[in-house]
Design a protein around this motif. Structure first.
Motif, short mmCIF file in Angstrom:
data_model
loop_
_atom_site.label_atom_id
_atom_site.label_comp_id
_atom_site.label_asym_id
_atom_site.label_seq_id
_atom_site.Cartn_x
_atom_site.Cartn_y
_atom_site.Cartn_z
N TYR A 383 0.87 -1.18 0.00
CA TYR A 383 0.00 0.00 0.00
C TYR A 383 0.90 1.22 0.00
N ILE A 384 1.18 1.74 -1.19
CA ILE A 384 2.27 2.71 -1.35
C ILE A 384 1.82 4.16 -1.27
N TYR A 385 0.50 4.41 -1.14
CA TYR A 385 0.02 5.79 -1.10
C TYR A 385 -0.55 6.14 0.28
N PRO A 386 -0.42 7.40 0.70
CA PRO A 386 -0.98 7.81 2.00
C PRO A 386 -2.46 8.13 1.89
N ASN A 387 -3.23 7.16 1.43
CA ASN A 387 -4.67 7.36 1.25
C ASN A 387 -5.42 7.26 2.56
N THR A 388 -6.49 8.02 2.67
CA THR A 388 -7.48 7.82 3.71
C THR A 388 -8.72 7.20 3.07
N LEU A 389 -9.77 6.98 3.87
CA LEU A 389 -10.96 6.31 3.36
C LEU A 389 -12.18 7.22 3.44
N LYS A 390 -13.10 7.02 2.50
CA LYS A 390 -14.39 7.69 2.52
C LYS A 390 -15.49 6.68 2.24
N VAL A 391 -16.61 6.87 2.90
CA VAL A 391 -17.82 6.12 2.56
C VAL A 391 -18.73 7.07 1.80
N ILE A 392 -19.05 6.72 0.56
CA ILE A 392 -19.93 7.57 -0.24
C ILE A 392 -21.18 6.79 -0.64
N ARG A 393 -22.24 7.51 -0.91
CA ARG A 393 -23.50 6.89 -1.33
C ARG A 393 -23.65 7.05 -2.84
N ILE A 394 -23.76 5.93 -3.52
CA ILE A 394 -23.87 5.95 -4.99
C ILE A 394 -25.10 5.15 -5.40
N THR A 395 -25.46 5.25 -6.65
CA THR A 395 -26.58 4.46 -7.18
C THR A 395 -26.06 3.18 -7.81
N GLY A 396 -26.99 2.27 -8.07
CA GLY A 396 -26.62 1.06 -8.79
C GLY A 396 -26.07 1.36 -10.16
N ALA A 397 -26.60 2.42 -10.80
CA ALA A 397 -26.08 2.82 -12.11
C ALA A 397 -24.64 3.29 -12.00
N ASP A 398 -24.32 4.01 -10.92
CA ASP A 398 -22.94 4.45 -10.69
C ASP A 398 -22.03 3.24 -10.51
N LEU A 399 -22.49 2.27 -9.76
CA LEU A 399 -21.71 1.07 -9.49
C LEU A 399 -21.40 0.33 -10.78
N LYS A 400 -22.40 0.17 -11.61
CA LYS A 400 -22.18 -0.51 -12.89
C LYS A 400 -21.23 0.28 -13.78
N ALA A 401 -21.38 1.61 -13.79
CA ALA A 401 -20.49 2.45 -14.61
C ALA A 401 -19.04 2.33 -14.14
N ALA A 402 -18.84 2.23 -12.83
CA ALA A 402 -17.49 2.08 -12.29
C ALA A 402 -16.88 0.74 -12.70
N LEU A 403 -17.69 -0.32 -12.68
CA LEU A 403 -17.19 -1.62 -13.11
C LEU A 403 -16.89 -1.64 -14.60
N GLU A 404 -17.70 -0.94 -15.39
CA GLU A 404 -17.41 -0.85 -16.82
C GLU A 404 -16.11 -0.08 -17.06
N LYS A 405 -15.86 0.93 -16.23
CA LYS A 405 -14.59 1.66 -16.34
C LYS A 405 -13.42 0.72 -16.03
N SER A 406 -13.54 -0.05 -14.94
CA SER A 406 -12.48 -0.99 -14.60
C SER A 406 -12.29 -2.04 -15.70
N ALA A 407 -13.38 -2.44 -16.32
CA ALA A 407 -13.30 -3.47 -17.37
C ALA A 407 -12.48 -3.00 -18.56
N LEU A 408 -12.35 -1.68 -18.73
CA LEU A 408 -11.51 -1.16 -19.82
C LEU A 408 -10.04 -1.49 -19.62
N TYR A 409 -9.67 -1.92 -18.40
CA TYR A 409 -8.28 -2.29 -18.13
C TYR A 409 -7.81 -3.43 -19.03
N PHE A 410 -8.75 -4.26 -19.46
CA PHE A 410 -8.40 -5.44 -20.26
C PHE A 410 -8.77 -5.25 -21.73
N ASP A 411 -8.06 -6.00 -22.56
CA ASP A 411 -8.37 -6.09 -23.98
C ASP A 411 -8.09 -7.52 -24.42
#
Length: 526
Positions: A383-411
């Motif tokens: 864990y190389i960064y001095p990150n802190t944590l946040k709890v945020i409230r998102i929608t299911g649509a946001d969650l799916k969009a985030a997973l689609e963004k992560s899926a772009l990591y692969f080809d």
């Protein structure tokens, strides 16, 4: 003008993105490496010794990035900053503030600035509600014995509020770097006398130099190409932030980006002729000088010795035991399916934040994972960064969009799964691929981008687009960092204002023995 010189030469030397790499070692195993400011020092000093006139500049992201600088920030804050101490010794002429300079808060940054024998520059980091630079000054002019005058303007990527902990940048404004550059170049041209104008910008080149085609999403994070091609009068642009090694000419501007971690430095040679009562630029050339097998300078090792001894003691503290396997044999495989290491980090985040959905990343491909007997060295190696944590409230649509963004990591190439080249060039961004706990999902990379999430459940029920979900993630991602706009501006339910390294260490100390488990809640297929 002394000795009636008719010609002269200036050598500009640039470091950037050193990220606390002072000692020539890898803190994960204490093995010697071919980088670090202690090794860069002798080649730098040799260049300065040979130059008639030299200008030594650091382009930002200096004081954060290694266990040594972390330990200093958290356990030795009253001592002089070790990175500043070495830059003072090397007689740097100036430094520019980088985005990672804020990672430990403004108090530590202000102290580092006050301890420096050189000015820190950033024309576009201002005190809120004023036009006043918050740290140092916008520019400086260095005059040499022969009357040569060189202006240096400092700029920082204005994208900092998209990443940084808001408490660390409270009371600051970050106006657009391009607009600020345009304004100050005009000011300098109208109000100051100089023979050469250098812009040192802690930001990168957003377009391919040869074609002008975008090399990344044009968010404004990097504006070097635009600065060169749309602002007249700049002679040299020093860049950074992207961790690239780059030398090119853009619109008559000599551009250099010298890599990262003190592996190399930029060298720009400018020759002048004296005519019509002033020094005129005759020629410019640039190169990147590699450390290669340079020896570490003994004087620097001595100056850093007390910091290093204390850091090593801290790193060797035993903090817990793992039963099972949390090692990393292949970073690529770790990102392909759920595994004990990522599941553990997510569970620690969920425990600390009181949330039942979590996202984290394997931040770099050199992460070793955790051995059976865990020390602080193992924590900071993963864990190389001095990150802190946040709890945020998102929608299911946001969650799916985030997973689609992560899926772009692969080809997929020739039927095989590969890392999408955009996550490796121009800058490695493996840290922008997230893995989740508390949901069940499948990413099918054989499908078109945007349609790769083929399964998405929460508590064995399909995630609803309009339903709300409370999730924990690091502060960088919660602010939309890494081009995750679906998280930006979401309601923040809780903030855990402790570094994840401390949270992980405390979890080990509390539980003592940790069992490596994996519930296989996600997978990637193609």
């Amino acid at each position: 003008m002394k000795n009636r010189e008719r010609s002269c030469e200036l050598v500009i030397l640039q470091t950037s993105d050193i990220h606390g790499n002072l000692m020539p070692i890898s803190y994960g195993n204490n093995q010697e490496v071919e980088y670090g400011l202690a090794k860069l020092a002798l080649p730098l000093k040799e260049e300065m010794k040979q130059a008639d006139n030299s200008f030594l500049i650091d382009n930002g992201d200096l004081i954060q990035g290694t266990p040594l600088t972390y330990h200093h920030a958290r356990h030795q804050p009253n001592e002089q900053n070790p990175m500043v101490k070495i830059l003072n010794y090397l007689k740097y002429d100036a430094a520019v503030i980088g985005n990672h300079e804020f990672n430990y808060g403004q108090d530590l940054l202000e102290k580092a600035v006050s301890e420096s024998n050189f000015p820190w520059l950033s024309a576009n980091i201002l005190e809120s509600g004023t036009n006043q630079p918050a740290f140092g000054r916008p520019f400086m002019i260095k005059e040499f014995d022969n009357g040569l005058r060189v202006a240096l303007l400092g700029l920082t990527t204005h994208y900092i509020p998209n990443w940084e902990n808001p408490n660390h940048i409270k009371g600051l404004e970050f106006p657009d770097a391009y607009s600020t550059a345009k304004e100050w170049v005009k000011y300098l041209q109208q109000n100051e006398q100089f023979d050469l104008l250098i812009v040192s910008y802690h930001g990168g080149i957003e377009c391919e130099p040869e074609t002008g085609e975008p090399a990344e999403t044009l968010t404004g994070e990097n504006q070097g190409y635009r600065i060169c091609t749309e602002i007249e009068g700049i002679d040299v642009l020093l860049t950074g932030h992207q961790h690239r090694k780059l030398v090119c000419e853009l619109n008559g501007v000599t551009v250099v980006q010298p890599g990262f971690n003190a592996q190399s430095f930029g060298k720009i040679q400018v020759s002048f002729e004296f005519s019509y009562g002033k020094w005129q630029v005759k020629d410019k050339s640039a190169a990147i000088i590699e450390v290669n097998e340079a020896k570490a300078e003994q004087a620097i090792l001595e100056l850093a010795k007390s910091y290093e001894i204390q850091s090593q003691k801290w790193l060797d503290q035993p903090i817990g035991t793992i039963v099972g396997d949390m090692s990393v044999r292949s970073a690529f495989d770790i990102r392909m399916e759920d595994n004990p290491l990522i599941e553990f980090i997510n569970k620690v985040q969920m425990d600390a934040a009181g949330a039942d959905i979590s996202a984290t990343a394997l931040f770099h491909n050199e992460s070793p994972g955790f051995p059976a007997e865990v020390t602080m060295r193992d924590i900071v190696s993963n864990y190389i960064y001095p990150n802190t944590l946040k709890v945020i409230r998102i929608t299911g649509a946001d969650l799916k969009a985030a997973l689609e963004k992560s899926a772009l990591y692969f080809d997929v190439k020739d039927g095989e799964l590969i890392v999408n080249p955009s996550f490796e060039k121009p800058k490695p961004q493996h840290y922008n691929y997230d893995m989740w706990e508390g949901i069940q999902y499948t990413l099918d990379i054989s499908r078109p981008a945007g349609e790769r999430v083929t399964e998405l459940n929460y508590k064995d029920e399909p995630v609803k687009s309009d339903a709300s979900y409370d999730v924990v993630m690091n502060n960088y991602r919660a602010g939309g960092g890494g081009n995750y706009p679906m998280f930006k501006g979401k309601p923040v339910l809780r903030e855990i204002q402790r570094d994840m390294t401390e949270i992980l260490a405390d979890y080990f100390k509390k539980h003592g023995i940790i069992h490596a488990t994996c519930n296989h809640n996600w997978r990637v297929i193609h």
